[in-house]
Design a protein around this motif. Structure first.
Motif, PDB file in Angstrom:
ATOM      1  N   ARG A 119      13.696   4.145   2.971  1.00 38.94           N
ATOM      2  CA  ARG A 119      14.986   4.361   2.303  1.00 38.94           C
ATOM      3  C   ARG A 119      16.040   3.501   2.991  1.00 38.94           C
ATOM      4  N   HIS A 161      12.957   7.565   7.754  1.00 37.50           N
ATOM      5  CA  HIS A 161      12.623   6.873   6.508  1.00 37.50           C
ATOM      6  C   HIS A 161      13.324   5.514   6.453  1.00 37.50           C
ATOM      7  N   ASP A 168       6.619  10.782   3.288  1.00 38.50           N
ATOM      8  CA  ASP A 168       6.378  12.158   2.871  1.00 38.50           C
ATOM      9  C   ASP A 168       5.167  12.123   1.948  1.00 38.50           C
ATOM     10  N   GLU A 208       8.277  20.312   8.615  1.00 42.32           N
ATOM     11  CA  GLU A 208       7.997  19.563   7.386  1.00 42.32           C
ATOM     12  C   GLU A 208       6.542  19.115   7.434  1.00 42.32           C
ATOM     13  N   HIS A 211       5.792  15.357   6.278  1.00 38.38           N
ATOM     14  CA  HIS A 211       6.434  14.156   6.828  1.00 38.38           C
ATOM     15  C   HIS A 211       5.590  13.566   7.956  1.00 38.38           C
TER      16      HIS A 211
HETATM   17 ZN   LIG Z   1      10.367  12.740   5.311  1.00 36.18          ZN
END
Ligand SMILES: [Zn+2]
Length: 238
Positions: A119, A161, A168, A208, A211
């Motif tokens: 990202r 990211h 993910d 998470e 991730h």
């Molecule tokens: Zn993530």
């Protein structure tokens, strides 16, 4: 004998006047200036504590760069990425390891796909804003909505990211067994579960299971075997 309330008020009034009208005005100004100075100092202290330090990319191996709430990527950070099946991008250097991991997960009976890869800082900001809005829509006051959102979504500049080394991974059929498989098998491909349960006091991100972060097979093996976070691993690695 006690002065009547009326007398007390009068004598107080008289004492204010005795010093002249300018003294209280100066005193008020001094109090205001002191208050402003205090607030400015507190604000600077708060900034110093909450502003992450900028990562020195040249000082660390590329696969071990630490990005978290206290360590931000420099503005203008860029990385060579490649597109993976499904359309998400990752750092080109991890594409082969990631492809092998996903293929072997499929062989094990799962249907993994990359929900999110690389990202930009701007995209990270949009994701955070969106999450805050979702909590506000649920009725959270805005400061609480931001706090709740930040336990899941990192501030722009502090998300892995943006580094291109995190993905993910979810199962297309919603099979959560994939998470267990990844936890135990991803290290062999150089990936670690980055935000494990019971470690959010260190990572500052809630558990998470989807991730994964590429750190290389050597570090991943040590981190997995000793149940470490990347923070803990780096702290004990000279
Ligand atoms: Zn993530």
């Amino acid at each position: 004998m006690n002065a009547s309330p009326h007398t007390a008020r009068r004598s107080q009034h008289a004492s204010t006047q005795r010093g002249g009208r300018t003294v209280p005005a100066i005193a008020r100004l001094l109090v205001m200036a002191a208050a402003i100075l205090c607030l400015a100092t507190l604000w600077l202290l708060h900034r110093a504590i909450t502003t992450p330090e900028t990562v020195d990319l040249a000082a660390t191996e590329w696969n071990l760069v630490l990005v978290n709430k206290d360590h931000a990527l420099p503005f203008g950070f860029s990385v060579d990425t490649v597109e993976m099946p499904g359309g998400e991008h990752v750092d080109a250097r991890i594409a082969d390891s990631l492809s092998a991991l996903l293929e072997d997960a499929e062989t094990a009976g799962f249907h993994p796909f990359i929900r999110s890869g690389f990202r930009t800082r701007e995209q990270q900001g949009e994701i955070l804003d969106q999450r805050i809005e979702e909590y506000e829509a649920e009725g959270y006051p805005s400061s609480a909505a931001r706090k709740e959102a930040l336990s899941w979504v990192a501030e722009p500049g502090t998300s892995e990211h943006e580094l291109g080394l995190a993905v993910d991974i979810n199962d297309a059929y919603g099979d959560d067994g994939l998470y267990d498989w990844l936890r135990d098998n991803a290290p062999a491909y150089g990936f670690i579960q980055r935000y494990p349960p019971d470690k959010s006091d260190i990572t500052h991100i809630s558990h998470e299971p989807w991730h994964y972060r590429y750190v290389g097979t050597k570090a991943a093996a040590i981190i997995y075997r000793n149940n470490l976070t990347l923070e803990e691993y780096l702290a004990q690695t000279p």
